[in-house]
Design an enzyme around this catalytic site. Structure first.
Site, mmCIF file in Angstrom:
data_model
loop_
_atom_site.group_PDB
_atom_site.id
_atom_site.type_symbol
_atom_site.label_atom_id
_atom_site.label_comp_id
_atom_site.label_asym_id
_atom_site.label_seq_id
_atom_site.Cartn_x
_atom_site.Cartn_y
_atom_site.Cartn_z
ATOM 1 N N ARG A 36 14.567 56.490 70.616
ATOM 2 C CA ARG A 36 13.935 55.978 69.813
ATOM 3 C C ARG A 36 15.146 55.797 68.101
ATOM 4 N NH1 ARG A 36 12.606 61.053 67.586
ATOM 5 N NH2 ARG A 36 14.321 61.577 66.184
ATOM 6 N N TYR B 48 8.651 39.476 46.160
ATOM 7 C CA TYR B 48 7.521 40.433 47.652
ATOM 8 C C TYR B 48 6.795 41.330 47.188
ATOM 9 C CZ TYR B 48 5.718 41.322 52.082
ATOM 10 O OH TYR B 48 4.342 40.863 52.851
ATOM 11 N N ASP C 49 17.003 40.554 49.448
ATOM 12 C CA ASP C 49 16.690 40.156 50.494
ATOM 13 C C ASP C 49 16.501 38.431 50.347
ATOM 14 O OD1 ASP C 49 14.024 39.356 51.659
ATOM 15 O OD2 ASP C 49 12.382 39.979 50.500
ATOM 16 N N LYS D 161 9.570 36.311 59.097
ATOM 17 C CA LYS D 161 9.346 34.766 59.029
ATOM 18 C C LYS D 161 10.278 33.568 59.672
ATOM 19 C CE LYS D 161 7.108 37.538 56.250
ATOM 20 N NZ LYS D 161 7.659 38.043 55.474
#
Ligand SMILES: *Cc1c(COP(=O)(O)O)cnc(C)c1O
Length: 384
Positions: free
Chosen positions: A52, A104, A177, A202
């Site tokens: 994890r 976004y 971003d 993307k």
């Protein structure tokens, strides 16, 4: 690789040139194990305990992303949203944060609801205006400035270097971003950013077949350790299969992005004079408000994303999207197939997105075919 100057395009194509030392495989294996054996002296000499926190399958893709962005370290996440949210969760209740008005949409919604309820003091500003960011900064109180450039879905451009100076003077961190720009076109860390975030769903992956995110840090410091701990604690790690696919996708990042830039530039110029198009939003057009800044901080192209505003308003825009054949009506961006989307329908009430806007993600098809298909759709929608 030998210590000679190798371009980012070559580093990406060969994923840093790593070859498996045991098998000599040029493509890495996928590590499936969720746990690691403890040594007889009660230590973990491998440095790994439980998956994890991380996975050996991340090593090559994280090293490649750090190299492409000119950063110190990278972390891959289960999505772009989980990567972005980690940056805000690393803040403390009461901290002042500056984010763009145009950004976004899902992240904006999360910031306006969860993040404000959790106690972050958030100002939404016109981030394409450096003076608006400067006016919003509160020295000492502001801890993070977030930019998205070019920003969804109008592709407005922020001046990373100018905002970095203002941000650092106030004692805050700057995160970008950079999903749309990609490291092919812009390297925000070289312009002063502290953190770069990608929706790796993307362009980085590029084939519309995984959901993934990434953060790249300028420094491996206490703040970076906090971001790493948030990923391990929340378990927002990337699956090992997805990490492997992401590494495969990044190998073709440069040719895909360079092709998409050329096609998007050509489409923007051709649709700018189209009788059924009111406006074309694309940083590569000299008439675009952010063009001068984009020309300074984007190298080799202005990206594969553009929007058109259709004459006849919302009805004509939706009717146009209904009549394309080669373009696919779908959300998301940065894949090899070109996508078209009536963005206001997705964003819903309160969106700053104009109702007549169609967002275009340009893939790697022939740009003449893409023009012809959208041209016939605009004409048939106009005559309907
Ligand atoms: C898609 C996207 C995100 C969110 O990423 P996911 O991988 O969908 O979680 C964030 N920022 C931008 C600019 C995006 O396009």
């Amino acid at each position: 690789m030998k210590d000679v100057s190798i371009s980012a395009a070559s580093l990406a194509a060969q994923a840093l040139g790593w070859v498996d030392p045991v098998t000599k495989a040029v493509v890495p294996p996928i590590h499936m194990s969720s746990t690691y054996q403890r040594d007889t002296d009660n230590n973990y000499s491998s440095g790994r305990i439980y998956a994890r926190a991380d996975n050996p399958t991340f090593d090559q893709v994280e090293a490649t992303l750090a190299a492409l962005e000119g950063g110190s370290r990278a972390l891959v996440f289960s999505s772009g949203m989980s990567a972005a949210c980690a940056c805000f969760l690393a803040m403390s209740p009461g901290d002042h944060i500056i984010v763009p008005k145009v950004m976004y949409w899902s992240l904006r919604n999360w910031l306006a609801t969860f993040a404000t309820h959790w106690g972050l003091k958030i100002d939404f500003v016109d981030a394409d205006r450096t003076d608006a960011v400067a006016a919003a900064v509160r020295p000492g109180a502001t801890k993070l400035v977030w930019l998205e450039t070019p920003a969804n879905p109008t592709w407005s451009v922020s001046d990373i270097a100018a905002v970095a100076e203002i941000t650092h003077k106030a004692g805050a961190l700057l995160a970008i971003d950079s999903t749309v720009a990609t490291p092919v076109l812009t390297r925000p860390i070289e312009l002063g950013a502290d953190i770069v975030m990608h929706s790796a769903t993307k362009y980085l992956n590029g084939h519309s077949d995984i959901i993934a995110g990434a953060l790249i840090g300028a420094r491996d410091d206490a703040h970076w350790a906090k971001l790493r701990a948030i990923r391990a604690q929340l378990g927002t790690i990337l699956g090992q299969m997805e990490a492997w696919l992401l590494m495969r996708g990044i190998r073709t990042l440069f040719p895909r992005v360079q092709w998409a830039c050329r096609s998007a530039q050509s489409l923007a110029e051709r649709f700018a004079g189209h009788p059924m198009v009111a406006d074309v939003l694309y940083p590569g057009l000299a008439s675009f408000p952010g063009h001068a800044i984009a020309a300074r901080q984007m190298h080799g192209g202005f990206g594969g994303m553009l929007s058109i505003r259709v004459k006849g308003g919302e009805r004509a825009a939706i009717a146009t999207a209904a009549r394309v054949d080669l373009w696919k009506r779908a959300t998301s961006l940065g894949g090899v197939e070109s996508l078209i989307e009536h963005r206001a329908s997705v964003e819903g009430p309160g969106t700053p997105c104009p109702p007549d806007l169609l967002r275009l993600s340009v893939g790697v098809e022939d740009s003449g075919d893409l023009f012809d298909d959208l041209d016939q759709a605009l004409r048939r929608a106009h005559n309907a």
